[in-house]
Design a protein around this motif. Structure first.
Motif, mmCIF file in Angstrom:
data_model
loop_
_atom_site.group_PDB
_atom_site.id
_atom_site.type_symbol
_atom_site.label_atom_id
_atom_site.label_comp_id
_atom_site.label_asym_id
_atom_site.label_seq_id
_atom_site.Cartn_x
_atom_site.Cartn_y
_atom_site.Cartn_z
ATOM 1 N N UNK A 1 1.143 -3.159 -6.689
ATOM 2 C CA UNK A 1 0.869 -2.062 -5.738
ATOM 3 C C UNK A 1 1.860 -0.911 -5.935
ATOM 4 N N UNK A 2 3.135 -1.232 -5.873
ATOM 5 C CA UNK A 2 4.136 -0.178 -5.981
ATOM 6 C C UNK A 2 4.393 0.243 -7.433
ATOM 7 N N UNK A 3 3.587 -0.308 -8.358
ATOM 8 C CA UNK A 3 3.710 0.134 -9.743
ATOM 9 C C UNK A 3 2.804 1.333 -10.015
ATOM 10 N N UNK A 4 1.860 1.609 -9.081
ATOM 11 C CA UNK A 4 1.000 2.798 -9.249
ATOM 12 C C UNK A 4 1.818 4.027 -8.886
ATOM 13 N N UNK A 5 1.229 5.177 -9.175
ATOM 14 C CA UNK A 5 1.964 6.410 -8.882
ATOM 15 C C UNK A 5 1.393 7.177 -7.701
ATOM 16 N N UNK A 6 0.176 6.818 -7.297
ATOM 17 C CA UNK A 6 -0.437 7.494 -6.144
ATOM 18 C C UNK A 6 -1.154 6.442 -5.300
ATOM 19 N N UNK A 7 -0.613 6.145 -4.133
ATOM 20 C CA UNK A 7 -1.170 5.096 -3.275
ATOM 21 C C UNK A 7 -1.652 5.717 -1.966
ATOM 22 N N UNK A 8 -2.956 5.619 -1.720
ATOM 23 C CA UNK A 8 -3.511 6.120 -0.465
ATOM 24 C C UNK A 8 -3.556 4.981 0.544
ATOM 25 N N UNK A 9 -2.937 5.177 1.700
ATOM 26 C CA UNK A 9 -2.988 4.162 2.752
ATOM 27 C C UNK A 9 -3.949 4.673 3.820
ATOM 28 N N UNK A 10 -5.069 3.982 3.997
ATOM 29 C CA UNK A 10 -6.053 4.442 4.985
ATOM 30 C C UNK A 10 -6.427 3.307 5.925
ATOM 31 N N UNK A 11 -7.395 3.540 6.799
ATOM 32 C CA UNK A 11 -7.819 2.541 7.779
ATOM 33 C C UNK A 11 -8.278 3.247 9.033
ATOM 34 N N UNK A 12 -8.860 2.486 9.957
ATOM 35 C CA UNK A 12 -9.345 3.081 11.208
ATOM 36 C C UNK A 12 -8.175 3.647 12.023
ATOM 37 N N UNK A 13 -8.450 4.611 12.841
ATOM 38 C CA UNK A 13 -7.408 5.172 13.703
ATOM 39 C C UNK A 13 -6.771 4.085 14.567
ATOM 40 N N UNK A 14 -5.443 4.092 14.682
ATOM 41 C CA UNK A 14 -4.771 3.161 15.573
ATOM 42 C C UNK A 14 -4.367 1.824 14.960
ATOM 43 N N UNK A 15 -4.618 1.633 13.669
ATOM 44 C CA UNK A 15 -4.277 0.325 13.083
ATOM 45 C C UNK A 15 -2.855 0.292 12.522
ATOM 46 N N UNK A 16 -2.210 1.462 12.465
ATOM 47 C CA UNK A 16 -0.835 1.480 11.966
ATOM 48 C C UNK A 16 -0.688 1.954 10.534
ATOM 49 N N UNK A 17 -1.591 2.838 10.084
ATOM 50 C CA UNK A 17 -1.491 3.411 8.731
ATOM 51 C C UNK A 17 -0.132 4.056 8.496
ATOM 52 N N UNK A 18 0.294 4.896 9.442
ATOM 53 C CA UNK A 18 1.542 5.636 9.262
ATOM 54 C C UNK A 18 2.721 4.674 9.172
ATOM 55 N N UNK A 19 2.719 3.635 10.012
ATOM 56 C CA UNK A 19 3.825 2.679 10.020
ATOM 57 C C UNK A 19 3.865 1.914 8.697
ATOM 58 N N UNK A 20 2.694 1.507 8.206
ATOM 59 C CA UNK A 20 2.649 0.761 6.941
ATOM 60 C C UNK A 20 3.061 1.680 5.792
ATOM 61 N N UNK A 21 2.600 2.936 5.814
ATOM 62 C CA UNK A 21 2.983 3.892 4.763
ATOM 63 C C UNK A 21 4.500 4.095 4.776
ATOM 64 N N UNK A 22 5.068 4.237 5.968
ATOM 65 C CA UNK A 22 6.513 4.434 6.086
ATOM 66 C C UNK A 22 7.263 3.218 5.543
ATOM 67 N N UNK A 23 6.760 2.017 5.852
ATOM 68 C CA UNK A 23 7.407 0.786 5.387
ATOM 69 C C UNK A 23 7.309 0.656 3.868
ATOM 70 N N UNK A 24 6.123 0.927 3.305
ATOM 71 C CA UNK A 24 5.954 0.856 1.846
ATOM 72 C C UNK A 24 6.902 1.831 1.161
ATOM 73 N N UNK A 25 6.996 3.030 1.713
ATOM 74 C CA UNK A 25 7.860 4.054 1.131
ATOM 75 C C UNK A 25 9.324 3.612 1.182
#
Lengths: 308, 385
Positions: A1-25
């Motif tokens: 996953x983190x070997x790619x260069x462009x990772x889109x984190x998506x999902x329904x509103x309210x599931x925690x996309x931003x939190x997961x993106x922040x954690x991955x980063x």
């Protein structure tokens, strides 16, 4: 996953996309990668999870190697005009931006292409090792990520037409770009994730890395607890009602876990098992955004270690 | 869980709110149970009042649709069967594409224009892909629902987060659109367009970005679209005033999660800025009060039993008590977090309605009614202006 260069984190509103993106980063940056994480909608939740008031179009260094920005199509247009059209911009873009905003709303995919174009540009120029995108919710996301394909079919000449090709090439390359869907173990998010994969596959040949189940409730060890007959063994009868209340509490938590497991199973059945990962729910005391990011970073680390 | 609901009586303040409203617009961040809450309010109103209630929803959960006895919820209005209801309930979903087509059919000045619009490539792309196209359609549907005379109360479930605001702003934007200089420029004959000084910076950039051919496609579409200006603008004005009417109330639904609350607070502020009547904030997905209340005390009591040196506890019994303590501690922590969240929501100064986390409980209209009847209002202090 983190070997790619462009990772889109998506999902329904309210599931925690931003939190997961922040954690991955955070995890990628801790591994020594130079990371750009970008919020696509203007809600400001990514900023909250990174412990900031707000983010700008110009990336801010959050911590060593970790840069964060918020997408803004007007700024992106300005940069685009400067970089590619070489039209000098004097003073404010506002009157032009107003007109542009209007046409962009009317001409499908123009706004999207400016947003996706900026991301692709950062990837192409190799300013960062990895660009993690806190993308729009599932519905808008498909339109956004397939914008270069859509625009290519609408606009056959002009600068945009030439520009869409290299973007599509980057987005379609599974070694470069991928999509990660975040889901919570509940009905609507699961349904929407299944639909997302279908719609995405129809719209564009971008790689789909898999699904992350966020906020999985803890297992409740309720062996024997929910059995009402065992109340008889309570030491004093005055405590019986308290004990039976405690049992209701236990049963409620167990049911919550059971429901979540049911949806997790449904997801695992629908996707290949190896592409579904589960992140545990944060404890109730870890409800502040920065505490959630810290918790999810530990969870992401655990999952990545487990995969090795 | 549902056995506890038998004795529940609906909250009288919530009932009077439903009674005095002709339209309730439900907004909120994603994933907080907004659609379910809108449906529960509709069921509650239709059950307790002799009203014809319509629930307009953007995207109902499948299970919710099944719970309402709806097989396929398309653009059509579908009656929902309710047991022992004083009024009637109708449910409708807004399908953007077919709503646009209906709108064009209704407003096109003649058949030729109608067909040319419907077949226009740009129109098709716009209506099926363009995100904001949904907002105008909601406007159109609100007009139909209110002016058609078929309903006494319309509950509107809006798209998540701030997309709700673009629905509310759509009538004004539509009006501005038709009166804009840009539209006049775009629909002017090419010759005068090129001569117009005001258009120059725009066309230099637009031509280079998009190519002239695409621009003329856009122009053709807008020229056709302008023929519908009269009726569309008139309707937009009417909906604009409907949204501001005394009997139009707004409710913001949120969960106790900090990020959801932040978004909900933004919506509350924006609704107030627009002078809309914020009737209530629904703090939803809270741990049930009956479980949370006294959890800490019960945990302490159980721990005392565990520590009791007199009664020799058998290992299974000890294990059982330990599990119960852990559960009570957990629920006490969640409950404390939710309690302070509700307190903060109360500071926003609107009527607070609390809703409990009911897990996978919504299986039929009876459970929706039970959900509606379990909603509780909380008295809060008046907002300091």
């Amino acid at each position: 996953m983190l070997t790619r260069r462009l990772v889109f984190v998506t999902g329904k509103g309210g599931v925690g996309k931003s939190a997961v993106a922040a954690a991955l980063a955070s995890v990628a940056a801790a591994d020594g990668k130079r990371v750009l994480v970008c919020e696509m909608d203007d809600k400001g939740s990514l900023a909250a999870y990174l412990g900031r008031e707000e983010l700008q179009f110009v990336p801010t260094e959050i911590s060593p190697n970790l840069f964060a920005m918020a997408m803004n199509t007007e700024d992106s247009l300005r940069e685009y005009i400067r970089l590619f059209l070489r039209v000098p911009i004097i003073g404010s873009l506002t009157p032009l931006a107003k007109i542009f905003d209007f046409v962009a709303n009317a001409a499908p995919a123009v706004k999207e292409i400016l947003a996706v174009g900026k991301l692709c540009y950062e990837v192409r120029e190799r300013h960062y090792d990895i660009v993690i995108v806190d993308a729009e919710a599932s519905g808008h996301f498909v339109a956004q990520v397939s914008a270069p394909d859509a625009l290519a079919s609408l606009v056959r000449i002009g600068i945009v037409a030439d520009q869409t090709k290299w973007m599509s090439d980057l987005l379609h390359d599974p070694h470069v770009s991928t999509v990660l869907a975040v889901v919570t173990p509940e009905e609507m998010p699961v349904v929407e994730t299944l639909e997302l994969r279908e719609r995405l596959a129809k719209a564009t040949p971008i790689d789909f890395a898999g699904v992350v189940i966020n906020r999985m409730p803890a297992v409740i060890d309720d062996a024997g607890v929910a059995d009402p007959t065992s109340v008889d063994s309570a030491p004093r009868s005055s405590e019986q009602s308290a004990i039976s209340m405690s049992m209701s509490v236990c049963a409620w938590l167990a049911e919550r876990r059971a429901n979540a497991e049911r949806y997790a199973t449904q997801l695992a059945d629908s996707f290949e098992l190896s592409n579904v990962e589960t992140l545990a729910e944060a404890s109730p005391t870890e409800h502040a955004p920065s505490a959630i990011t810290a918790h999810l970073s530990r969870e992401v680390r655990r999952v990545l270690d487990g995969r090795e | 869980m549902s056995t506890d609901d038998i004795a529940t009586l609906p909250d009288h303040r919530l009932l009077s709110l439903l009674d005095e409203s002709r339209m309730i617009i439900v907004c909120g961040p994603g994933g907080v149970g907004k659609t379910t809450t809108a449906a529960a309010l509709g069921v509650l109103a239709a059950t307790h009042f002799a009203k014809r209630v319509l629930v307009l929803t953007v995207d109902p959960a499948r299970r919710l649709a099944t719970a309402l006895g709806l097989v396929a919820l398309g653009n059509a209005e579908v009656p929902v069967h309710l047991d022992r209801a004083r009024g009637t309930l109708t449910m409708a979903m807004i399908d953007t594409k077919s709503s646009w087509d209906d709108m064009v059919r209704r407003h096109a000045p003649d058949e030729r224009t109608r067909d040319r619009v419907l077949e226009n490539e740009l129109y098709r792309t716009l209506t099926s892909r363009f995100v904001h196209s949904h907002d105008y359609v909601v406007t159109e549907r609100l007009f139909e629902a209110r002016e058609g005379g078929g309903y006494d109360l319309v509950v509107v479930d809006t798209p998540p987060s701030r997309s709700a605001l673009s629905v509310l702003d759509a009538p004004r934007r539509m009006e501005q659109f038709f009166s804009s200089r840009l539209l006049k420029l775009l629909t002017a004959p090419t010759q005068s367009r090129l001569l117009s000084l005001a258009s120059r910076p725009f066309f230099v950039v637009a031509d280079r970005i998009l190519g002239a051919a695409f621009l003329s496609d856009i122009a053709e579409f807008f020229t056709l679209f302008r023929t519908m200006e009269g009726p569309i603008v008139a309707r937009s004005r009417r909906v604009g005033s409907l949204l501001a009417e005394e009997s139009t109330k707004y409710a913001v639904v949120t969960s106790p999660e900090p990020v959801a609350m932040r978004e909900a607070k933004f919506l509350v502020d924006e609704l107030r800025r627009r002078n809309h009547r914020l009737a209530a904030v629904v703090a939803n997905r809270l741990v049930p009060v009956r479980l949370g209340d006294g959890a800490l005390k019960r945990a302490v009591g159980l721990e005392a039993s565990l520590a009791d040196p007199v009664g020799q506890l058998a290992p299974p019994e000890r294990r059982r008590l330990e599990v119960l303590v852990a559960c009570e501690r957990e629920i006490a922590a969640i409950s404390a977090q939710h309690g302070s969240a509700v307190q903060r929501i109360a500071d926003w100064g609107a009527l607070v309605v609390t809703g409990e986390d009911r897990g996978g409980d919504i299986t039929d209209t009876a459970s929706l009614l039970a959900l509606g009847e379990s909603l509780r209002t909380r008295v809060t202090t008046e907002r300091q202006e």
